[in-house]
Design a protein around this motif. Structure first.
Motif, short mmCIF file in Angstrom:
data_model
loop_
_atom_site.label_atom_id
_atom_site.label_comp_id
_atom_site.label_asym_id
_atom_site.label_seq_id
_atom_site.Cartn_x
_atom_site.Cartn_y
_atom_site.Cartn_z
N GLU A 317 0.82 -1.21 0.00
CA GLU A 317 0.00 0.00 0.00
C GLU A 317 0.85 1.26 0.00
O GLU A 317 0.57 2.21 -0.74
CB GLU A 317 -0.93 0.02 1.22
N SER A 318 1.90 1.30 0.81
CA SER A 318 2.71 2.50 0.93
C SER A 318 3.29 2.93 -0.42
O SER A 318 3.21 4.10 -0.81
CB SER A 318 3.83 2.28 1.94
N ALA A 319 3.87 1.97 -1.15
CA ALA A 319 4.45 2.29 -2.46
C ALA A 319 3.38 2.69 -3.46
O ALA A 319 3.56 3.62 -4.26
CB ALA A 319 5.24 1.09 -2.99
N LEU A 320 2.24 2.00 -3.43
CA LEU A 320 1.16 2.30 -4.37
C LEU A 320 0.59 3.70 -4.15
O LEU A 320 0.45 4.49 -5.10
CB LEU A 320 0.04 1.26 -4.24
N LEU A 321 0.29 4.03 -2.91
CA LEU A 321 -0.29 5.35 -2.63
C LEU A 321 0.70 6.47 -2.92
O LEU A 321 0.30 7.55 -3.37
CB LEU A 321 -0.78 5.42 -1.18
N SER A 322 1.97 6.22 -2.66
CA SER A 322 2.99 7.24 -2.96
C SER A 322 3.07 7.50 -4.46
O SER A 322 3.28 8.64 -4.89
CB SER A 322 4.35 6.79 -2.43
N ARG A 323 2.92 6.46 -5.26
CA ARG A 323 2.96 6.63 -6.72
C ARG A 323 1.71 7.36 -7.23
O ARG A 323 1.81 8.23 -8.10
CB ARG A 323 3.07 5.27 -7.41
N LEU A 324 0.56 7.02 -6.67
CA LEU A 324 -0.69 7.60 -7.17
C LEU A 324 -0.95 9.00 -6.63
O LEU A 324 -1.72 9.75 -7.22
CB LEU A 324 -1.87 6.68 -6.81
N CYS A 325 -0.33 9.35 -5.51
CA CYS A 325 -0.54 10.69 -4.95
C CYS A 325 0.79 11.23 -4.43
O CYS A 325 1.06 11.21 -3.22
CB CYS A 325 -1.58 10.63 -3.83
N PRO A 326 1.63 11.74 -5.33
CA PRO A 326 2.99 12.13 -4.94
C PRO A 326 3.11 13.48 -4.24
O PRO A 326 4.13 13.76 -3.62
CB PRO A 326 3.73 12.17 -6.28
N ASP A 327 2.07 14.34 -4.35
CA ASP A 327 2.21 15.68 -3.78
C ASP A 327 0.84 16.26 -3.41
O ASP A 327 -0.21 15.62 -3.60
CB ASP A 327 2.93 16.60 -4.77
N ALA A 328 0.88 17.49 -2.89
CA ALA A 328 -0.35 18.14 -2.42
C ALA A 328 -1.31 18.47 -3.57
O ALA A 328 -2.53 18.49 -3.38
CB ALA A 328 0.00 19.42 -1.65
N VAL A 329 -0.77 18.74 -4.76
CA VAL A 329 -1.64 19.02 -5.91
C VAL A 329 -2.47 17.79 -6.25
O VAL A 329 -3.68 17.86 -6.46
CB VAL A 329 -0.79 19.45 -7.13
N ALA A 330 -1.82 16.63 -6.28
CA ALA A 330 -2.55 15.39 -6.54
C ALA A 330 -3.54 15.11 -5.42
O ALA A 330 -4.64 14.60 -5.66
CB ALA A 330 -1.56 14.24 -6.67
N ALA A 331 -3.17 15.45 -4.18
CA ALA A 331 -4.06 15.21 -3.05
C ALA A 331 -5.37 15.98 -3.20
O ALA A 331 -6.45 15.46 -2.89
CB ALA A 331 -3.36 15.61 -1.75
N ARG A 332 -5.27 17.22 -3.68
CA ARG A 332 -6.51 18.00 -3.89
C ARG A 332 -7.40 17.34 -4.93
O ARG A 332 -8.63 17.31 -4.81
CB ARG A 332 -6.16 19.44 -4.31
N GLY A 333 -6.77 16.80 -5.98
CA GLY A 333 -7.55 16.10 -7.00
C GLY A 333 -8.26 14.88 -6.45
O GLY A 333 -9.43 14.64 -6.77
N TRP A 334 -7.56 14.12 -5.60
CA TRP A 334 -8.18 12.93 -5.02
C TRP A 334 -9.28 13.30 -4.03
O TRP A 334 -10.32 12.63 -3.96
CB TRP A 334 -7.12 12.07 -4.32
N ALA A 335 -9.07 14.36 -3.28
CA ALA A 335 -10.11 14.80 -2.33
C ALA A 335 -11.37 15.23 -3.07
O ALA A 335 -12.50 14.94 -2.66
CB ALA A 335 -9.58 15.93 -1.46
N THR A 336 -11.17 15.95 -4.19
CA THR A 336 -12.32 16.38 -5.00
C THR A 336 -13.05 15.18 -5.59
O THR A 336 -14.29 15.11 -5.59
CB THR A 336 -11.86 17.32 -6.12
N LEU A 337 -12.28 14.21 -6.09
CA LEU A 337 -12.90 13.02 -6.66
C LEU A 337 -13.65 12.23 -5.59
O LEU A 337 -14.74 11.71 -5.85
CB LEU A 337 -11.82 12.13 -7.29
N GLN A 338 -13.08 12.14 -4.40
CA GLN A 338 -13.76 11.41 -3.33
C GLN A 338 -15.14 12.01 -3.04
O GLN A 338 -16.13 11.29 -2.90
CB GLN A 338 -12.92 11.44 -2.05
N GLN A 339 -15.20 13.33 -2.97
CA GLN A 339 -16.48 13.98 -2.68
C GLN A 339 -17.48 13.74 -3.81
O GLN A 339 -18.64 13.42 -3.56
CB GLN A 339 -16.27 15.47 -2.47
N SER A 340 -17.04 13.88 -5.07
CA SER A 340 -17.96 13.71 -6.19
C SER A 340 -18.41 12.26 -6.31
O SER A 340 -19.59 11.98 -6.58
CB SER A 340 -17.31 14.18 -7.50
#
Length: 378
Positions: A317-340
């Protein structure tokens, strides 16, 4: 309200004790102390918003406060002077009011939650305005009894816009001696006018020892190696309970395998994963899978802000999540997707869409987001 006990309860975790029957609250001493300080100072606010991650004890705290308010008499100096200020929210379970609250028959308590739809034979996906309008009748009938009156909203996040506006009117013009306890997992999604009229009580994530204590109180047998459970649940006893029951850990591991090579998604694996909840003999519900997807997206967003999770949480999990969300910009995208996705899947379940099709659509949307963030692994 007693009729509600004949149907599934939206605020109960599977076979776990309901928060109204949970006398032990673990890890939230600071929140309790904050409420008691306000009570003892004589400046008790009429509306409280109890916030924090899901499953850390917010509902249990709300029911403790409700029992305390309804069972504690008004201050009366009497011939021997005023009694000492209370130092705990504990109330004797032998009191008649506690038995009435257990049976949802206490006339001075109103529980606002998602209703059961007798037509579809399932719980509604939101708190409707019809449920919120019952508050008017509650206050008119309970006014003659005297004493305090308490409303618990569990959870305020699930109110539709009309229900939220009905509750807002009550917050703006609260009846005398009434108290509203709003439980919220994501207060940012509520109307700013609702948030501004409530005093905040924050519940924190539990530590590992507290988690074990809280799980033991539910009668749950803990695994010998509890490190993965503690890491994945992130201080939420509710999430830990879901992971231990209803194939939670199995489903989360399946998600890890499904997205291991994303965005080069294995379509056959995705179809098999989605079909699992669509099979007639399946023991897995769409709600169970969506809860694990929500956990996956939450941990993705946190990784971009707080760094990779502990490696013992789930294999790879640690390696996978680091690859899919490497920074704060990507984190905002994932947070937005989670809500939608949360809103989309909740609507899909409400209108009775095919669960396999709904789940496959959700998986494809997650994969499409991965394409914008991370290249496929070598």
């Amino acid at each position: 309200m007693a009729d509600d006990l004949d149907h599934p309860e939206p605020d109960r975790l599977d076979e776990a004790p309901h928060p109204r029957d949970t006398t032990l609250l673990v890890g939230q001493d600071a929140a309790e102390a904050s409420f008691l300080e306000a009570f003892n100072s004589g400046r008790l606010h009429h509306a409280w918003m109890i916030t924090g991650p899901k499953g850390v004890g917010k509902a249990t705290l709300a029911w403790r406060i409700a029992r305390f308010l309804l069972a504690t008499p008004d201050e009366d100096d009497g011939m021997f002077g005023a009694p000492p200020p209370p130092t705990t929210l504990d109330v004797s379970p032998d009191l008649p009011i506690c038995r009435r609250m257990h049976a949802l028959s206490e006339p001075r308590l109103f529980l606002l939650r998602r209703p059961y739809d007798s037509r579809t034979k399932r719980l509604r996906q939101e708190i409707t305005v019809d449920e919120a309008r019952k508050l008017k009748g509650f206050f008119s009938f309970s006014a003659t009894d005297g004493g305090r009156r308490v409303v618990i909203v569990d959870s305020a996040d699930e109110m539709n816009s009309s229900a939220a506006n009905a509750v807002l009117k009550l917050l703006e013009e609260p009846p005398a001696r009434s108290f509203l306890l709003l439980i919220s997992h994501q207060p940012s999604r509520l109307l700013p006018t609702i948030r501004s009229r409530c005093r905040l009580l924050r519940c924190r994530p539990l530590q590992a020892a507290e988690m074990q204590q809280a799980l033991a109180a539910t009668g749950t047998d803990l695994p010998e190696d509890s490190a993965p459970l503690a890491a994945l649940s992130a201080g939420s006893v509710g999430m830990a309970y879901r992971l231990l029951h209803s194939d939670g850990m199995v489903l989360y591991s399946a998600l890890m395998r499904l997205f291991a090579r994303a965005p080069n998604l294995d379509r056959e694996m995705a179809l098999a994963f989605a079909s699992r909840v669509g099979a007639r003999d399946s023991d897995t519900s769409i709600d169970q899978v969506l809860q694990m997807i929500d956990l996956f997206l939450t941990r993705l967003a946190r990784t971009g802000v707080l760094g990779p999770p502990a490696p013992e949480a789930a294999q790879g999990e640690s390696a996978l999540l680091s690859r899919l969300c490497p920074d704060a910009v990507a984190a905002r995208g994932w947070a937005t997707l989670q809500q939608s996705l949360s809103e989309r899947t909740r609507h899909g379940v409400a209108v009775n869409l095919d669960p396999a099709a709904l789940l496959l659509d959700t998986v494809l949307k997650i994969n499409a987001q991965i394409e914008t963030v991370s290249p496929a692994p070598a």
